[in-house]
Design a protein around this motif. Sequence first.
Motif, PDB file in Angstrom:
ATOM      1  N   ASN A   1      56.141   7.865  63.555  1.00 33.36           N
ATOM      2  CA  ASN A   1      55.345   7.797  64.779  1.00 33.36           C
ATOM      3  C   ASN A   1      54.606   6.473  64.892  1.00 33.36           C
TER       4      ASN A   1
ATOM      5  N   HIS B   1      64.046   8.783  68.327  1.00 26.58           N
ATOM      6  CA  HIS B   1      62.598   9.015  68.227  1.00 26.58           C
ATOM      7  C   HIS B   1      61.915   7.778  67.634  1.00 26.58           C
TER       8      HIS B   1
ATOM      9  N   ALA C   1      58.986   5.410  69.125  1.00 27.03           N
ATOM     10  CA  ALA C   1      57.732   5.256  68.374  1.00 27.03           C
ATOM     11  C   ALA C   1      57.461   3.803  68.005  1.00 27.03           C
TER      12      ALA C   1
ATOM     13  N   GLU D   1      53.743   0.153  70.397  1.00 23.24           N
ATOM     14  CA  GLU D   1      53.479  -0.063  68.972  1.00 23.24           C
ATOM     15  C   GLU D   1      53.619  -1.543  68.606  1.00 23.24           C
TER      16      GLU D   1
END
Length: 193
Positions: free
Chosen positions: A76, A130, A134, A139
């Motif tokens: 994540n 995913h 993330a 990010e």
Amino acid sequence: MSPKNLFRPRSPRRVASGNTQHTLFTGRIAECRRPARLGILERVKPQVHNVVYEPDQIGDGHRPMKKYRINGAEINGISDLYEQFNRELMADQDWRLGASLDGFNDILYRVDSEIRAGNPAKFVWLDHAHSRDALGIDETQGWLQSKLSQPSSFNQQRIQADLDELRNGLGKTYFEIILEIFADHPLIELELR
């Protein structure tokens, strides 16, 4: 093989991602640095290493293939990615890899040398979609902005240019940078699932 041959620029490489293929171009010459000189080491107790071995698909079938698994569903953020790398690549070491692209690249050189020594290896990145989300724009922006807050450690002009490119849709996300680092190691097979 001479060091000059080990660190030459790599040619373009195709990486499959679901139904999409990406062509990764890299023009930089990798430098071989000892991780200790990068200031990214942290002493820890060795952990149990979970490596899956598969029969060698190319050779005589007697050499086990080391398979490293990256569980993308557990990623994540950048720190989670390095937890995965540490679990898979550093379990038999008494130090851990910090969140450093240079450090990760150095560890892949170790895997390269193991492959050259006759120990095949493969990375399987499960639920990579995913991870792509993330480790996407948000990010990456946070990562670049944190570097801007450390003017004595990083080239501020280059970091600002990278951040501007990212905001304009031209820059690379952290996920794409990791894929490029894998592409710089053509002996290492990376399977995105």
